[in-house]
Design an enzyme around this catalytic site. Structure first.
Site, PDB file in Angstrom:
ATOM      1  N   CYS A  17      37.020  37.097  31.804  1.00  0.00           N
ATOM      2  CA  CYS A  17      35.618  36.868  31.491  1.00  0.00           C
ATOM      3  C   CYS A  17      34.886  36.227  32.654  1.00  0.00           C
ATOM      4  CB  CYS A  17      35.476  35.944  30.287  1.00  0.00           C
ATOM      5  SG  CYS A  17      36.355  36.498  28.834  1.00  0.00           S
ATOM      6  N   GLY A  43      34.049  41.354  33.487  1.00  0.00           N
ATOM      7  CA  GLY A  43      34.032  41.697  32.070  1.00  0.00           C
ATOM      8  C   GLY A  43      32.970  42.725  31.787  1.00  0.00           C
ATOM      9  N   ASN A 119      35.881  31.178  30.006  1.00  0.00           N
ATOM     10  CA  ASN A 119      36.738  32.110  30.752  1.00  0.00           C
ATOM     11  C   ASN A 119      38.119  31.470  30.845  1.00  0.00           C
ATOM     12  OD1 ASN A 119      37.136  32.792  34.282  1.00  0.00           O
ATOM     13  ND2 ASN A 119      37.917  33.977  32.581  1.00  0.00           N
ATOM     14  N   GLY A 120      39.134  32.197  30.425  1.00  0.00           N
ATOM     15  CA  GLY A 120      40.498  31.674  30.499  1.00  0.00           C
ATOM     16  C   GLY A 120      41.240  31.914  29.195  1.00  0.00           C
ATOM     17  N   TYR A 259      42.883  40.433  43.582  1.00  0.00           N
ATOM     18  CA  TYR A 259      42.210  41.525  42.896  1.00  0.00           C
ATOM     19  C   TYR A 259      40.938  41.136  42.158  1.00  0.00           C
ATOM     20  CZ  TYR A 259      41.172  44.958  39.270  1.00  0.00           C
ATOM     21  OH  TYR A 259      40.527  45.843  38.452  1.00  0.00           O
TER      22      TYR A 259
HETATM   23  P1  AMP Z   1      48.555  50.356  37.413  1.00  0.00           P
HETATM   24  O1  AMP Z   1      47.863  51.659  37.598  1.00  0.00           O
HETATM   25  O2  AMP Z   1      48.813  50.048  35.971  1.00  0.00           O
HETATM   26  O3  AMP Z   1      49.752  50.159  38.248  1.00  0.00           O
HETATM   27  O4  AMP Z   1      47.506  49.231  37.846  1.00  0.00           O
HETATM   28  C1  AMP Z   1      47.294  48.955  39.202  1.00  0.00           C
HETATM   29  C2  AMP Z   1      45.863  49.191  39.543  1.00  0.00           C
HETATM   30  O5  AMP Z   1      45.013  48.500  38.637  1.00  0.00           O
HETATM   31  C3  AMP Z   1      45.590  48.679  40.937  1.00  0.00           C
HETATM   32  O6  AMP Z   1      44.920  49.694  41.648  1.00  0.00           O
HETATM   33  C4  AMP Z   1      44.730  47.455  40.746  1.00  0.00           C
HETATM   34  O7  AMP Z   1      43.617  47.504  41.600  1.00  0.00           O
HETATM   35  C5  AMP Z   1      44.277  47.496  39.304  1.00  0.00           C
HETATM   36  N1  AMP Z   1      44.560  46.238  38.584  1.00  0.00           N
HETATM   37  C6  AMP Z   1      45.521  45.339  38.823  1.00  0.00           C
HETATM   38  N2  AMP Z   1      45.467  44.318  37.929  1.00  0.00           N
HETATM   39  C7  AMP Z   1      44.443  44.598  37.085  1.00  0.00           C
HETATM   40  C8  AMP Z   1      43.878  43.931  35.956  1.00  0.00           C
HETATM   41  N3  AMP Z   1      44.357  42.784  35.520  1.00  0.00           N
HETATM   42  N4  AMP Z   1      42.821  44.516  35.350  1.00  0.00           N
HETATM   43  C9  AMP Z   1      42.341  45.674  35.797  1.00  0.00           C
HETATM   44  N5  AMP Z   1      42.830  46.353  36.847  1.00  0.00           N
HETATM   45  C10 AMP Z   1      43.868  45.832  37.495  1.00  0.00           C
END
Ligand code: AMP
Length: 473
Positions: A17, A43, A119-120, A259
């Site tokens: 969030c 979010g 947030n958290g 990220y």
């Molecule tokens: P995956 O496709 O499941 O391996 O997710 C990795 C991709 O999702 C990477 O390209 C990251 O940029 C992105 N990503 C990593 N962590 C998150 C997160 N918590 N929420 C949304 N996207 C994420």
């Protein structure tokens, strides 16, 4: 903020969030809408705002993006005039996308109206919620944030801020809170400062925001980060500060740098963009491989790929083009949805890729869906060799402090070795930055074993909060 799945015993948290607050501007509602817009990446499911004009509280909460709810001339926004306002963006992958869970919450307590946004994730939420329900509390939402309201309501202190403080003493977990209490704007960070919260100023108005990019959009000056365990009270006279807990060593979330935060934000004195570039540079030093081109997986892999290219001397090219009109991959709640999301989002720049040995750089691998698709796409575009390089260590553990991650059984790195992952995603080689490489990128010489400088539980399993939901604690 956490949601309780009322149909399951062992709920998982699935929210990330943004929070924002203004005190002391007649444009507080407009500044909040703009701030929330800058924080949209934290979010996208729902947004809300509560304002106070000295006499009356106003509230609006809606599903969808900030711009869908608050736009020039929108009656929602016009109805939110006041000199103080708080706002919230919510992101959820659970089925509980209900209006009753959208923040900020506004409620009537013994001392008057009280509004809060969070947030958290609270780590003792389940226990507190059960005991509150058993002793008569009636919950209106399925979020952990509401627990803070019930605890504040039950306090016997006369002073509303003392009541909130008493509530905060009873919660554990990660939180950055903004609240309107007693005609004052309150900001609080958890004792380890896991989630971010910064203080800014524009004219005579003070601002609280999850990230500095929300100060930039309104032309506010950055003053400082709220300290771990600090509660600030902002009114027309001053910003006063007090500690709600004995200060613990700071454990800021390292994944914010990898990220989650926007690259143009500065958090805890570090530029997110520079941190990402530096991780890319460490990654190149640790995992060098001969190649013709360094290709980022856009957008999250771009700064790290730039750092990789600069450190390795391999040319940087945009070999994948992203369609910006599709939400983040994670938005679709089913596996099928996520898979098509990747295809909708990225396309190979064939002219650049064809016949080349490439190093693909992304920030992380979670389920492996993105890497699998992107590697396949690169091969289809004629890449000769595809080397995957990841600007974080393997994600082996779920986050319980506010970043959406699946359970271990869906985390690729929790299920198999790096060699097996490489095979699964179909790359010629796969390598991750080491945990010490990551810390070096943050300007540290190494990770302190006893008290690490960051929360890095998603990579190490070293959960800093010894409470419920931290496995094996
Ligand atoms: P995956 O496709 O499941 O391996 O997710 C990795 C991709 O999702 C990477 O390209 C990251 O940029 C992105 N990503 C990593 N962590 C998150 C997160 N918590 N929420 C949304 N996207 C994420």
């Amino acid at each position: 903020m956490t949601s309780f799945d009322l149909h399951s015993e062992q709920d998982r948290f699935n929210e990330e969030c943004a929070v924002f607050g203004v005190y002391g501007s007649l444009e507080a509602h407009v500044l909040t809408a703009l701030g929330l817009h800058a924080l949209q990446h934290r979010g996208q499911e729902a947004t809300g705002m509560v304002s106070f004009d000295g006499k009356q509280f106003n509230s609006y909460r809606g599903l969808g993006h900030v711009g869908d709810n608050f736009y020039a001339g929108s009656p929602n926004l016009e109805a939110l005039k006041g000199h103080v306002a708080i706002g919230h963006n919510r992101y959820s992958t659970t089925g509980l996308s209900e209006v009753r869970n959208i923040q900020p919450f506004l409620t009537e307590l013994a001392f008057g109206q009280f509004s809060i946004a969070h947030n958290g994730n609270l780590t003792n939420a389940e226990r507190l919620r059960t005991s509150l329900i058993e002793t008569g509390s009636l919950f209106q939402s399925t979020t952990d944030t509401e627990i803070i309201i019930h605890l504040t309501a039950r306090s016997h202190h006369a002073d509303p801020i003392e009541r909130l403080k008493e509530a905060l003493m009873q919660i554990t977990g990660a939180y950055a809170l903004v609240s309107i209490v007693d005609n004052k704007l309150i900001g609080v960070r958890d004792p380890m400062g896991i989630r971010p919260l910064v203080l800014g100023k524009i004219g005579t108005a003070h601002i609280l925001a999850s990230e500095t990019c929300a100060l930039d959009i309104i032309g506010a000056d950055y003053i400082r980060d709220i300290a771990p365990g600090e509660l600030v009270v902002i009114d027309e006279k001053e910003v006063s500060s007090q500690m709600i807990a004995a200060q613990k060593p700071s454990r800021f979330c390292i994944f914010e740098y990898i990220y989650f935060a926007r690259p143009d934000s500065t958090l805890e004195g570090r530029s997110v963009y520079q941190a990402r570039k530096q991780i890319g540079s460490e990654l190149a030093n640790e995992t060098a491989v001969p190649a013709d081109l360094v290709i980022p997986v856009p957008d999250s892999g771009v700064p790290a790929a730039l750092g990789y290219a600069q450190a390795s001397g391999i040319p940087f090219e945009l070999g994948i083009i992203r369609n910006h009109y599709v939400g983040r991959t994670f938005i679709q709640p089913t596996d099928a949805g996520r898979t098509s999301g990747v295809m909708m989002k990225h396309n190979a720049n064939q002219e650049i890729i064809s016949g080349r040995d490439i190093v693909l750089v992304d920030d992380s691998i979670v389920r492996g869906t993105t890497s699998r698709k992107i590697v396949m796409m690169m091969r289809a575009a004629g890449a000769r060799k595809v080397h995957m390089r990841i600007a974080s260590p393997p994600t082996t553990n779920p986050c319980f402090y506010g970043v959406d991650t699946p359970d271990s059984d869906k985390l690729m790195a929790a299920q198999m070795s790096v060699a097996k992952m490489c095979k699964e995603i179909g790359a010629d080689s796969l390598a991750f930055v080491s945990i010490n490489g990551l810390y070096r990128a943050m300007g540290e010489t190494s990770r302190h074993i006893e008290t690490p400088q960051f929360c890095d539980a998603c990579f190490t399993g070293d959960y800093p909060i010894k409470e419920a939901f931290s496995p094996a604690l």
